[in-house]
Write a protein that holds these residues in place. Sequence first.
Motif, PDB file in Angstrom:
ATOM      1  N   ASP A   1       0.164   6.779   4.289  1.00 56.86           N
ATOM      2  CA  ASP A   1      -0.074   5.344   4.433  1.00 56.86           C
ATOM      3  C   ASP A   1       1.266   4.694   4.773  1.00 56.86           C
ATOM      4  O   ASP A   1       2.134   4.540   3.916  1.00 56.86           O
ATOM      5  CB  ASP A   1      -0.653   4.781   3.139  1.00 56.86           C
TER       6      ASP A   1
ATOM      7  N   HIS B   1      -3.852   3.088  -4.050  1.00 59.49           N
ATOM      8  CA  HIS B   1      -2.833   2.459  -3.206  1.00 59.49           C
ATOM      9  C   HIS B   1      -2.843   0.937  -3.337  1.00 59.49           C
ATOM     10  O   HIS B   1      -1.781   0.306  -3.338  1.00 59.49           O
ATOM     11  CB  HIS B   1      -3.052   2.843  -1.743  1.00 59.49           C
ATOM     12  N   SER B   2      -4.009   0.358  -3.439  1.00 59.64           N
ATOM     13  CA  SER B   2      -4.101  -1.107  -3.465  1.00 59.64           C
ATOM     14  C   SER B   2      -4.123  -1.679  -4.875  1.00 59.64           C
ATOM     15  O   SER B   2      -4.077  -2.896  -5.054  1.00 59.64           O
ATOM     16  CB  SER B   2      -5.369  -1.569  -2.729  1.00 59.64           C
TER      17      SER B   2
ATOM     18  N   PRO C   1       1.040  -1.659  -5.911  1.00 61.65           N
ATOM     19  CA  PRO C   1       1.625  -3.003  -5.915  1.00 61.65           C
ATOM     20  C   PRO C   1       2.316  -3.359  -7.239  1.00 61.65           C
ATOM     21  O   PRO C   1       3.269  -4.141  -7.242  1.00 61.65           O
ATOM     22  CB  PRO C   1       0.424  -3.913  -5.652  1.00 61.65           C
TER      23      PRO C   1
END
Length: 462
Positions: free
Chosen positions: A281, A255-256, A260
Motif C-alpha cells: 500500500d 490499514h485504515s 492511522p
Amino acid sequence: MWLMAVSWSLCLLLGWASKREEQPAQSSAEPEELVIVIQSQKNSFHARRGQQRKEEILQEAANLGQGLPVVLLLHELSYYEGSWSVLPVLPLLSAIYGDSASWFLFIEEETTVVLPVLLKVLKRYPVQEEWFLGRGLHDNKPSIIHHYAFFEDPSYFGYPDPAAGWALSAPLYRRLAERIQYENLKSDFTIDLTHEIALFIWEEGRGPALTTVPEFCTETRDNCATTFTTYLPNCGDPVSKNNLFVAVKTCEKFHSVRVPVVKSTWEKDAAHLEYYSDVTDASIPTIDLGVPNTERGHCGKTFAIMRRFLSQAVPKVDWLLIVDDDTLISLPRLRHLLRCYDPEEAVSLGERYGYGLMQNGYSYTTGGGGIVLSRTAVSSLLSSGCSCYSDDAPDDMVLGRCFTSIGVPITHSPLFHQAQPDDYSGTRIGPQHSISFHKHWGIDPVAVYRKWFKDSHLRDEL
C-alpha cells in the motif's frame, strides 16, 4: 522432573491454621536468620546491578555489627532459565537454608533494604506461623493478565508489589517447597509473577492470604523497611534514534483503522520505521514480505522481518523493535532504557512470560508489548537454524524457544505491557514511566497515548 534432582527430606507440615493454634507464638528475626533473594537476571547489566545491591545489603549489615544475612542472586542459583518464576527454586532454597532461616525476602534489583527497620518489622510476626508479607495490590477490575480471577470482586484478592519486596516465613516456604514437587500449577503460562505466587500460596483459601505491611514501601518515607528507585535507570544519554529500527506488523484490514493511530502518535519519534503487511500500500507505505496474513500467530512474518533487518535493504543499526499495529509505545523512553544494554551482547528484551516453566519449559518476550532485539541476538538466532514450524505459529513463543535453545536469556522489563493500562494495578504502573501498552479494543488509543506518554516528548534529537 528436574526438581527431583534436589535430594532432601522435609516433614509434611500441618495446615497453617491448625499450626497457629498448636505452637506457642515466638518472634525471631536476627540478621543471620534472614535469606534475601535478589531477583537478578543473567543479562550483564542486570547481573551487575544485582551484585551491587547484594554488596550494599551486606555492607549495611556489617555496619550494624549484628551478624550477616544470606544474600543470593536468583540468576546464580540455577542454570535453569525458568528460575525467575521463583516457585521452581523453592525446594533448592529450602534444602540449603531450611534449617537455619526464619524468613525469606524476595526483592527486585532496584529495591533498597533498610535492614534495622526490616528486622524490627519481622519480629512482629510469630516465627512459627505461616506468613506472607508485602505491600498489597489488588485489581480495580477483572484483568485479562490475571485470567479474570475474582471477577465478581477484584479487590478481594491481594498480591504483593514486587518493587517493595515480599517475605515468606519458615513454615510457609517449607510447606510450599514440599508442595511444588508433587502439585501441578493450574496454568502452563507464567504471566504476572507475584499474582500467580499469591494464588499458589492462598490455595483457594486453605493457605494464608497476603498480609499488607505498611513498612514495605516503593516511595521513600519515614520508617520504611524497603524502598524502590526506578525501573527506568539513568545509564547516560539515550541511544540515538538513528540506531533503532522499528518494524510494525500490520495487515490490509487494519490499514485504515490501526495504522492511522501509529502515525498520529509515536511514528514521528522513529528515524527508521517500516510497516509490513500482506499487501503493498503506497499510501502508508507498506512492504509485502511475501508471507500471507494469518489469523493466529505471525511467525513467518517475524522471521522475514529479522532476515530483512540483517540485509542491505535497511540501515545497519544495533537495535530492532518489532511491534504490532495496535501497540502504543514511547520510543524516547525506550531509547533511554536501551543505553543500559550492550548491543554487542545477545539481548532479547521486553515483558517476559513463561511457558511450562515447571516442566523444563522456556521464557519468551510477549509480542504485544514490543520485542527488542540486539543485532547480535538476531544474527545468533538466524544462524542457529532455529525456525518456525508454521507461518502461523506464535512468533513470540517460537523466538523464546529458539533463544532458550541457544542460551540467550530473555531479559525482563516491567515497563513493557501486553495489555491495556486498566489491566494493571494503578499503584503499580503509575510511577514506572511505562514504555508500552497493547490492544485498542474498547478504548481511545490516542487518548491513552496522550495520558501515559505525554512527558515522553521531552526528547532529544540524537
